[in-house]
Scaffold this active site. Structure first.
Site, PDB file in Angstrom:
ATOM      1  N   ARG A  81      -1.135  -3.512  -2.677  1.00  0.00           N
ATOM      2  CA  ARG A  81      -0.774  -4.746  -1.966  1.00  0.00           C
ATOM      3  C   ARG A  81      -0.583  -5.909  -2.802  1.00  0.00           C
ATOM      4  O   ARG A  81      -0.955  -5.906  -3.994  1.00  0.00           O
ATOM      5  CB  ARG A  81      -1.978  -4.985  -1.233  1.00  0.00           C
ATOM      6  CG  ARG A  81      -2.165  -4.196   0.006  1.00  0.00           C
ATOM      7  CD  ARG A  81      -3.487  -4.293   0.649  1.00  0.00           C
ATOM      8  NE  ARG A  81      -3.744  -3.409   1.792  1.00  0.00           N
ATOM      9  CZ  ARG A  81      -4.299  -2.076   1.738  1.00  0.00           C
ATOM     10  NH1 ARG A  81      -4.696  -2.091   0.469  1.00  0.00           N
ATOM     11  NH2 ARG A  81      -4.415  -1.247   2.533  1.00  0.00           N
ATOM     12  N   HIS A 108       3.053  -1.313  -0.645  1.00  0.00           N
ATOM     13  CA  HIS A 108       3.794  -0.108  -1.036  1.00  0.00           C
ATOM     14  C   HIS A 108       5.232  -0.214  -1.094  1.00  0.00           C
ATOM     15  O   HIS A 108       6.122   0.725  -0.752  1.00  0.00           O
ATOM     16  CB  HIS A 108       3.520   1.128  -0.246  1.00  0.00           C
ATOM     17  CG  HIS A 108       1.891   1.707  -0.423  1.00  0.00           C
ATOM     18  ND1 HIS A 108       1.419   1.615  -1.848  1.00  0.00           N
ATOM     19  CD2 HIS A 108       1.201   2.296   0.531  1.00  0.00           C
ATOM     20  CE1 HIS A 108       0.081   1.875  -1.522  1.00  0.00           C
ATOM     21  NE2 HIS A 108       0.004   2.457  -0.151  1.00  0.00           N
ATOM     22  N   HIS A 181       1.348   9.540  -3.439  1.00  0.00           N
ATOM     23  CA  HIS A 181       0.387   9.032  -2.258  1.00  0.00           C
ATOM     24  C   HIS A 181       0.008  10.279  -1.513  1.00  0.00           C
ATOM     25  O   HIS A 181       0.002  10.142  -0.348  1.00  0.00           O
ATOM     26  CB  HIS A 181       0.833   7.872  -1.420  1.00  0.00           C
ATOM     27  CG  HIS A 181       0.103   7.259  -0.651  1.00  0.00           C
ATOM     28  ND1 HIS A 181      -0.869   7.753   0.316  1.00  0.00           N
ATOM     29  CD2 HIS A 181      -0.264   5.719  -0.865  1.00  0.00           C
ATOM     30  CE1 HIS A 181      -1.697   6.758   0.783  1.00  0.00           C
ATOM     31  NE2 HIS A 181      -1.231   5.517   0.197  1.00  0.00           N
ATOM     32  N   SER A 182      -0.297  11.272  -2.107  1.00  0.00           N
ATOM     33  CA  SER A 182      -0.735  12.566  -1.617  1.00  0.00           C
ATOM     34  C   SER A 182      -2.229  12.321  -0.849  1.00  0.00           C
ATOM     35  O   SER A 182      -3.037  11.645  -1.363  1.00  0.00           O
ATOM     36  CB  SER A 182      -0.735  13.770  -2.244  1.00  0.00           C
ATOM     37  OG  SER A 182       0.630  14.286  -2.502  1.00  0.00           O
ATOM     38  N   TYR A 183      -2.505  13.059   0.250  1.00  0.00           N
ATOM     39  CA  TYR A 183      -3.761  13.115   0.911  1.00  0.00           C
ATOM     40  C   TYR A 183      -3.937  14.431   0.628  1.00  0.00           C
ATOM     41  O   TYR A 183      -3.515  15.353   1.068  1.00  0.00           O
ATOM     42  CB  TYR A 183      -3.729  12.861   2.394  1.00  0.00           C
ATOM     43  CG  TYR A 183      -3.378  11.461   2.785  1.00  0.00           C
ATOM     44  CD1 TYR A 183      -4.237  10.638   3.435  1.00  0.00           C
ATOM     45  CD2 TYR A 183      -2.101  10.813   2.565  1.00  0.00           C
ATOM     46  CE1 TYR A 183      -3.894   9.450   3.996  1.00  0.00           C
ATOM     47  CE2 TYR A 183      -1.698   9.534   3.171  1.00  0.00           C
ATOM     48  CZ  TYR A 183      -2.738   8.762   3.752  1.00  0.00           C
ATOM     49  OH  TYR A 183      -2.252   7.638   4.255  1.00  0.00           O
ATOM     50  N   ASP A 245     -11.736   2.294   0.867  1.00  0.00           N
ATOM     51  CA  ASP A 245     -10.280   2.045   0.298  1.00  0.00           C
ATOM     52  C   ASP A 245     -10.539   1.147  -0.866  1.00  0.00           C
ATOM     53  O   ASP A 245     -10.338  -0.115  -0.743  1.00  0.00           O
ATOM     54  CB  ASP A 245      -9.560   1.407   1.568  1.00  0.00           C
ATOM     55  CG  ASP A 245      -7.994   1.616   1.172  1.00  0.00           C
ATOM     56  OD1 ASP A 245      -7.680   1.952  -0.036  1.00  0.00           O
ATOM     57  OD2 ASP A 245      -7.345   0.925   1.797  1.00  0.00           O
ATOM     58  N   GLN A 285      -7.260   4.371  -6.907  1.00  0.00           N
ATOM     59  CA  GLN A 285      -7.693   4.174  -5.573  1.00  0.00           C
ATOM     60  C   GLN A 285      -8.317   5.123  -4.791  1.00  0.00           C
ATOM     61  O   GLN A 285      -7.378   6.118  -4.554  1.00  0.00           O
ATOM     62  CB  GLN A 285      -6.290   3.336  -4.972  1.00  0.00           C
ATOM     63  CG  GLN A 285      -6.628   2.723  -3.484  1.00  0.00           C
ATOM     64  CD  GLN A 285      -7.438   1.214  -3.489  1.00  0.00           C
ATOM     65  OE1 GLN A 285      -6.875   0.454  -4.663  1.00  0.00           O
ATOM     66  NE2 GLN A 285      -7.624   0.644  -2.605  1.00  0.00           N
ATOM     67  N   GLU A 314      -5.250   7.534  -5.859  1.00  0.00           N
ATOM     68  CA  GLU A 314      -3.929   6.914  -6.251  1.00  0.00           C
ATOM     69  C   GLU A 314      -4.113   6.316  -7.776  1.00  0.00           C
ATOM     70  O   GLU A 314      -4.614   5.232  -7.810  1.00  0.00           O
ATOM     71  CB  GLU A 314      -3.666   5.896  -5.220  1.00  0.00           C
ATOM     72  CG  GLU A 314      -3.373   6.410  -3.836  1.00  0.00           C
ATOM     73  CD  GLU A 314      -3.288   5.319  -3.015  1.00  0.00           C
ATOM     74  OE1 GLU A 314      -2.346   4.566  -2.913  1.00  0.00           O
ATOM     75  OE2 GLU A 314      -4.203   5.480  -1.835  1.00  0.00           O
TER      76      GLU A 314
END
Length: 348
Positions: A81, A108, A181-183, A245, A285, A314
């Site tokens: 951000r 992003h 940005h994989s989960y 987060d 992150q 991240e």
């Protein structure tokens, strides 16, 4: 020796979109598309040899084009951000889209970040286990200054190491912060993350205000809900703090000549799967996917992705660094080379 298979994944704005699948000798495979450099799947065995896909994503390009919460995608020109979408360089003000509705902040890369472009893609002849993606982000794109030449190499080794390499060069000073940005869910993409354990090599976090922008303070994690200095079961930590987060400041490399630090370890005891994250980035992150239930996401094989279906780790520069002078700078100047590398080392 890693094998690479190329298949047609669809078209976007009259451009071909391909899917590249890298497979190694141990039964591990990674699929990535040149639309947004999205990692669509990571398949790895468990301790009994059973294969599972351990990242969230979709089966078709059309599903990605319809919008998603950055499943597996590259985030940029500036990941994370930026407060009110504003920053200044040498006295000149720049204004970006405030595209995160919930907070009113820039997120992003904006309305059309790097995740929404078709990248050129080639198999790296010098590193036969790699795909190299490239594009030029033009001056003024999403409000950012400068023409930025980009390369992103994704490789898979027979040692089960998945590597993300990012390079950038610019002709004007500009902020750059690139992230995959994989989960992840080592239990499988159709499970939840609460039984996984997480360890993070960080003694401090950058706390945020209600709008998710860092206050500029540095807080110790000791004896708080953010204390992952030893392996913690995520579900147990969520009993204290349901929604994670947070940006963790990684410890400095212990050896002066060391390229990277082990930033995090993620482990699923039931399957035996382990992911160790190594990086030269200054922070990581941890997001536990609590916002996934804000919308219905039907993923691969019809799996319903809800809150806590996957988590993000991240590796990045600090959020809003461009506006906080004592945070590490994310400004890239002409003649400088931006190079960030993160390795995900898998075992089972």
């Amino acid at each position: 020796m890693t094998q690479i298979k190329t298949s047609h994944f669809g078209t976007h704005q009259d451009q071909n979109v391909n899917l590249f699948t890298l497979s190694n000798k141990n039964g591990m495979s990674v699929s990535v598309t040149n639309y947004g450099c999205i990692v669509t799947s990571i398949n790895i065995p468990d301790k009994q040899g059973k294969i599972a896909d351990v990242v969230l994503g979709f089966d078709t390009l059309e599903q990605y084009l319809a919008g998603h919460p950055f499943f597996g995608a590259i985030a940029g020109r500036c990941a994370s951000r930026i407060a009110e979408g504003k920053f200044s360089i040498d006295g000149k003000a720049y204004h970006l889209a405030c595209n995160e509705a919930a907070t009113g902040q820039h997120l992003h890369g904006g309305e059309r970040g790097f995740d929404k472009y078709v990248w050129a893609a080639t198999i790296d002849k010098e590193h036969a286990n790699s795909i190299v993606f490239s594009r030029t982000s033009i001056d003024g794109e999403e409000g950012y200054p400068g023409n930025v030449e980009l390369k992103h190499r994704i490789s898979l080794s027979d040692d089960n190491v998945l590597t993300y390499d990012f390079w950038a060069m610019t002709d004007q000073t500009t902020p750059v912060n690139l992230v995959n940005h994989s989960y992840y869910n080592l239990a499988g993409h159709d499970k939840d993350i609460k039984g996984l354990s997480l360890k993070v090599a960080a003694d401090f976090i950058t706390p945020v205000s209600e709008n998710m922008i860092p206050t500029g303070e540095i807080h110790a994690v000791a004896n708080t809900e953010h204390d992952f200095r030893e392996p913690r079961i995520i579900g147990l930590m969520m009993q204290r703090h349901p929604n994670f987060d947070a940006n963790f400041i990684l410890r400095k490399r212990s050896e002066p000549n060391a390229l990277m630090i082990e930033a995090a370890q993620l482990h699923d005891e039931d399957s035996g799967r382990m992911m160790s994250v190594w990086t030269n980035q200054p922070s990581i992150q941890f997001y536990n996917g609590f916002k996934l239930s804000n919308k219905t996401w039907i993923g691969k094989g019809g799996a319903a992705y809800k809150a806590f279906s996957g988590l993000c780790l991240e590796t990045q520069d600090f959020p809003n660094s461009v506006n906080i002078a004592h945070f590490p700078s994310i400004l890239l100047a002409p003649k400088q080379i931006y190079h960030r590398i993160t390795e995900h080392r898998f075992s089972w």
